[in-house]
Scaffold this motif. Structure first.
Motif, PDB file in Angstrom:
ATOM      1  N   VAL A 127       0.859  -1.178   0.000  1.00 41.37           N
ATOM      2  CA  VAL A 127       0.000   0.000   0.000  1.00 41.37           C
ATOM      3  C   VAL A 127       0.898   1.232   0.000  1.00 41.37           C
ATOM      4  CG1 VAL A 127      -1.837   1.237   1.209  1.00 41.37           C
ATOM      5  CG2 VAL A 127      -1.740  -1.267   1.299  1.00 41.37           C
TER       6      VAL A 127
ATOM      7  N   TRP B 146       2.537   4.932   0.492  1.00 42.31           N
ATOM      8  CA  TRP B 146       2.550   5.829   1.648  1.00 42.31           C
ATOM      9  C   TRP B 146       1.470   6.893   1.541  1.00 42.31           C
ATOM     10  CZ3 TRP B 146       4.760   5.421   6.226  1.00 42.31           C
ATOM     11  CH2 TRP B 146       5.847   4.562   6.383  1.00 42.31           C
ATOM     12  N   GLN B 147       1.226   7.381   0.322  1.00 40.86           N
ATOM     13  CA  GLN B 147       0.233   8.454   0.208  1.00 40.86           C
ATOM     14  C   GLN B 147      -1.158   7.983   0.590  1.00 40.86           C
ATOM     15  OE1 GLN B 147       2.147   7.336  -2.233  1.00 40.86           O
ATOM     16  NE2 GLN B 147       1.076   7.116  -4.201  1.00 40.86           N
ATOM     17  N   ALA B 148      -1.455   6.686   0.327  1.00 39.29           N
ATOM     18  CA  ALA B 148      -2.767   6.164   0.709  1.00 39.29           C
ATOM     19  C   ALA B 148      -2.896   6.061   2.228  1.00 39.29           C
ATOM     20  CB  ALA B 148      -2.986   4.795   0.063  1.00 39.29           C
ATOM     21  N   VAL B 149      -1.847   5.577   2.885  1.00 35.71           N
ATOM     22  CA  VAL B 149      -1.881   5.459   4.352  1.00 35.71           C
ATOM     23  C   VAL B 149      -1.936   6.848   4.988  1.00 35.71           C
ATOM     24  CG1 VAL B 149      -0.750   4.458   6.359  1.00 35.71           C
ATOM     25  CG2 VAL B 149      -0.559   3.332   4.143  1.00 35.71           C
TER      26      VAL B 149
ATOM     27  N   ALA C 241      -3.156   9.589   3.653  1.00 35.12           N
ATOM     28  CA  ALA C 241      -4.481  10.155   3.420  1.00 35.12           C
ATOM     29  C   ALA C 241      -5.510   9.568   4.380  1.00 35.12           C
ATOM     30  CB  ALA C 241      -4.908   9.910   1.970  1.00 35.12           C
ATOM     31  N   TRP C 242      -5.371   8.288   4.671  1.00 33.25           N
ATOM     32  CA  TRP C 242      -6.301   7.630   5.599  1.00 33.25           C
ATOM     33  C   TRP C 242      -6.172   8.220   7.009  1.00 33.25           C
ATOM     34  CZ3 TRP C 242     -10.173   4.456   4.282  1.00 33.25           C
ATOM     35  CH2 TRP C 242     -10.808   3.719   5.280  1.00 33.25           C
TER      36      TRP C 242
ATOM     37  N   CYS D 278      -8.609   0.456   8.776  1.00 33.34           N
ATOM     38  CA  CYS D 278      -7.331   0.609   8.073  1.00 33.34           C
ATOM     39  C   CYS D 278      -6.949  -0.606   7.225  1.00 33.34           C
ATOM     40  CB  CYS D 278      -6.230   0.926   9.088  1.00 33.34           C
ATOM     41  SG  CYS D 278      -4.605   1.234   8.344  1.00 33.34           S
TER      42      CYS D 278
ATOM     43  N   LEU E  59      -7.318  -0.906   3.388  1.00 37.30           N
ATOM     44  CA  LEU E  59      -6.387  -0.304   2.426  1.00 37.30           C
ATOM     45  C   LEU E  59      -5.602  -1.353   1.646  1.00 37.30           C
ATOM     46  CD1 LEU E  59      -4.933   2.698   4.474  1.00 37.30           C
ATOM     47  CD2 LEU E  59      -6.593   2.782   2.623  1.00 37.30           C
TER      48      LEU E  59
ATOM     49  N   TRP F  48      -6.297  -1.316  -1.907  1.00 35.01           N
ATOM     50  CA  TRP F  48      -5.907  -0.141  -2.693  1.00 35.01           C
ATOM     51  C   TRP F  48      -5.119  -0.509  -3.951  1.00 35.01           C
ATOM     52  CZ3 TRP F  48      -6.801   5.156  -2.014  1.00 35.01           C
ATOM     53  CH2 TRP F  48      -6.012   6.015  -2.806  1.00 35.01           C
TER      54      TRP F  48
ATOM     55  N   CYS G 288      -6.432   0.426  -7.825  1.00 36.15           N
ATOM     56  CA  CYS G 288      -5.687   1.233  -8.792  1.00 36.15           C
ATOM     57  C   CYS G 288      -5.335   0.420 -10.034  1.00 36.15           C
ATOM     58  CB  CYS G 288      -4.407   1.783  -8.153  1.00 36.15           C
ATOM     59  SG  CYS G 288      -4.705   2.896  -6.768  1.00 36.15           S
TER      60      CYS G 288
ATOM     61  N   TYR H 242       0.912   2.748   9.349  1.00 36.83           N
ATOM     62  CA  TYR H 242      -0.115   3.560  10.001  1.00 36.83           C
ATOM     63  C   TYR H 242       0.372   4.045  11.375  1.00 36.83           C
ATOM     64  CZ  TYR H 242      -4.882   5.100  11.019  1.00 36.83           C
ATOM     65  OH  TYR H 242      -5.991   5.866  11.291  1.00 36.83           O
TER      66      TYR H 242
END
Length: 672
Positions: free
Chosen positions: A470, A472-475, A477-478, A537, A540, A543, A547, A599
């Motif tokens: 996953v 880093w930007q997704a984590v 953003a979460w 969490c 994710l 994710w 994508c 996270y």
């Protein structure tokens, strides 16, 4: 990687963060060692003879008592401007009209008619402005720890020396009525008590009416030496309606009638003390350190003249803890061992008819006893722990030694006393104020151990190969969505903004004597976003597949070939992204561990930033209003989030185990 290994490793990382938070809390927030030493009449606070006038008198302790009885009326959240006298307004300007102004008119009338019998002070309160911490300060004279604010829902008995302990040790009869918080703080200390539940802030009258039912009969019976009445209606009205509501005017008018009734019943040997434990904001809340929250009213009255002069035009500002040593000496009791307050010297002047020299000498005697007690406390405390700054402590001890020597010389050389007295009084006051300032500063010192543990936890590798990575930007953003949800639902990281009304959701009539359930409801309302996003969490992990699916659709339909794409069947059917989790089961648990560490790392960066801000700005004026509460909210939010994360990962593992079992059964069925 086994399920237990993943959960244990994440729990160990969480423990590192918890340890760091605990170490920083102990090093930054107002923390101190609570000494169990007690003052006694048999042990004077320092060398030298007792003050003049106390030798040979029956019942005399450090100083001869000036009052036999005290009536302490504690009006919860009595802000100073609720009691401030209303002078004539400026010409050509309309008078200010607020519901709470001028409702305590009896105070102003007494100050005008009997100026040598009464005083109104602006009591400066130390944060946090929560009731339990203020009660500790009002009885011990010490500085409660900031983190104790969290125990305002569940009070614990005071182990330090305090006024109630001294009164009971001296055989005085202490009668209490009102807020049941006193029951937990001083179990079994009262000769008679009438406790009423205090947590239901929607109830404005039950506690106050219960007090009034017993107040005057108890006072008329004479079976008491100290009578304490803790009214809650003003505080509850502030929480429910705010200070500008007409209900506040009604409650203050009721309190004014109570004060009038008490004044009419007072005898000459009795002192009346009317005090607020803290103030309130414009919304009626309290807990922080805004000017309105730390400004409380303090009113003293005696049927006999006790003040040598008339009240000043602007009421004097005194620290709230100054009431403790003052009451102790006025009642002929030892000052509580851990007190850092300064006696209100003018109460020891002897009244309007006393000579200036004798008044000044009496003030110096009271201040010297007070300074001896504080010096003894500092010496004992510094021997037990290294919290106090050695250089400042040495300077203060030198100042006390000089002031004490000057005082002893003054007693032995009465001829030059008149010129020396003001200097001695100023030196003693300088010592007492310097000692209090040093304690406040030293009990808010920063510790670097928190940073070391954070760096250790942050240094754990979080990269794992496999198809479940996953980004880093997704984590990030979460985690930011959890924070954004916290604010968008009306919460703020300050104590006055806590949604206390959440405690009564589903319980409109209150909770009775139960305290853990309303605390749980308020906590759930405050940290719901942290919990929900942490539990969710593990979602994710989908994710990358989300994508990838979007990218495949775009690649499968190049520009200009839409018609061909509709006619030509798919060469192969892509599996659903949920089913792709079965492609590499050997990497699944490792991916969960990677996601959990990422996270926790982001949450740790947030709390680390709060810790750095609080430590760098620890001497800032707003540290207890903004930075310390923000750190506490982030710390509690981290704990809630980490527990939610472990629960979410455990739930996903449980679901994954069930799906794996179903796949095995399906595969065996196909083989048959």
């Amino acid at each position: 990687m086994q399920k237990a290994s993943v959960l244990l490793f994440l729990a160990w990382v969480c423990f590192l963060f918890y340890a760091g938070i605990a170490l920083f809390t102990s090093g930054f927030l107002l923390t101190r060692l609570e000494l169990t030493n007690h003052s006694s009449c048999q042990e004077p606070p320092g060398p030298g003879s007792l003050p003049w006038g106390s030798q040979g008198k029956p019942g005399a302790c450090w100083m001869a008592s000036r009052f036999s009885r005290v009536v302490l009326v504690l009006i919860d959240a009595l802000r100073f401007d609720f009691a401030q006298p209303q002078h004539s307004h400026v010409p050509r300007e309309p008078p200010v009209s607020l519901p709470f102004l001028g409702k305590l008119s009896s105070l102003q009338r007494i100050l005008e008619i009997q100026p040598h019998h009464a005083r109104l002070y602006r009591s400066q309160v130390d944060p946090p402005t929560t009731t339990m911490q203020r009660l500790k300060a009002l009885t011990t004279g010490s500085l409660p720890t900031f983190i104790d604010a969290g125990s305002n829902f569940a009070s614990h008995a005071i182990v330090e020396d305090n006024l109630i302990k001294q009164l009971t040790s001296a055989g005085r009869r202490v009668v209490f009525m009102g807020d049941d918080t006193w029951k937990d703080l001083f179990p079994g200390a009262f000769s008679k008590a009438f406790f009423f539940p205090s947590f239901n802030v929607r109830d404005l009258d039950t506690v106050d009416n219960g007090i009034l039912e017993h107040l005057y009969p108890t006072m008329d019976s004479g079976e008491w030496d100290v009578l304490i009445a803790h009214f809650l209606g003003v505080d509850h009205c502030g929480h429910k309606h705010g200070p500008h509501h007409p209900e506040m005017a009604k409650k203050l008018s009721q309190m004014d009638q109570v004060i009038q009734g008490l004044v009419e019943r007072l005898e000459n040997d009795t002192l009346l003390v009317v005090a607020g434990d803290h103030g309130m904001t414009t919304n009626g809340d309290h807990g922080g350190d805004s000017e309105l929250e730390v400004s409380a009213a303090l009113f003293l009255y005696s049927p006999t003249a006790v003040f040598p002069s008339t009240p000043p035009e602007e009421p004097e500002v005194i620290p709230q803890v100054s009431l403790v040593p003052t009451l102790a000496l006025l009642l002929g009791l030892p000052i509580p061992f851990g007190n850092i307050g300064e006696v209100m010297a003018e109460l020891f002047s002897g009244g309007e008819d006393s000579q200036p020299h004798s008044s000044a000498l009496a003030q110096a005697s009271a201040l010297h006893l007070n300074a001896q007690q504080v010096s003894r406390f500092l010496h004992t405390y510094s021997a037990a722990t290294q919290d106090l700054q050695a250089k400042e402590l040495h300077q203060l001890q030198n100042l006390f030694s000089k002031a004490s020597a000057d005082y002893q010389w003054l007693l032995q050389s009465p001829k030059g006393a008149e010129a020396t007295l003001p200097t001695v009084i100023a030196e003693l006051q300088q010592f007492l104020r310097g000692a209090r300032a040093m304690c406040i500063e030293s009990w808010a010192r920063f510790s670097l151990s928190f940073l070391l543990l954070h760096l250790l936890a942050a240094g754990i590798p979080v990269t794992t190969p496999g198809p479940f990575t996953v980004p880093w930007q997704a984590v990030s953003a979460w985690a930011l969505m959890a924070t954004q949800t916290f604010y968008s639902t009306g919460h703020q990281p300050v104590f006055p903004a806590i949604h206390w009304h959440a405690a009564f959701v589903g319980f409109p009539e209150g909770h009775g004597s139960c305290t853990w359930l309303p605390a749980l409801l308020v906590g759930a309302n405050t940290f719901a976003s942290h919990l929900l996003f942490a539990v969710g969490c593990p979602l994710l992990l989908l994710w990358p597949f989300l994508c990838e699916s979007q990218g495949l659709r775009k690649r499968q339909q190049p520009p200009g070939n839409e018609a061909d794409a509709r006619v030509r069947p798919e060469e192969e059917e892509e599996p659903l992204m949920e089913m792709r989790l079965r492609d590499a089961p050997q990497h699944f648990y490792a991916a969960l561990l990677q996601l959990g560490l990422k996270y926790l790392f982001i949450l740790g960066i947030q709390i680390l930033a709060c810790a750095l801000a609080a430590s760098i700005l620890r001497r800032h004026l707003m540290v207890w209003k903004v930075f310390a509460p923000k750190f506490i909210f982030e710390a509690v939010g981290f704990i809630v989030s980490s527990v939610g994360l472990l629960l979410g990962i455990a739930l996903v593992m449980r679901v994954d185990g069930a799906v794996s079992s179903w796949f095995r059964q399906l595969f065996l069925a196909q083989q048959r």
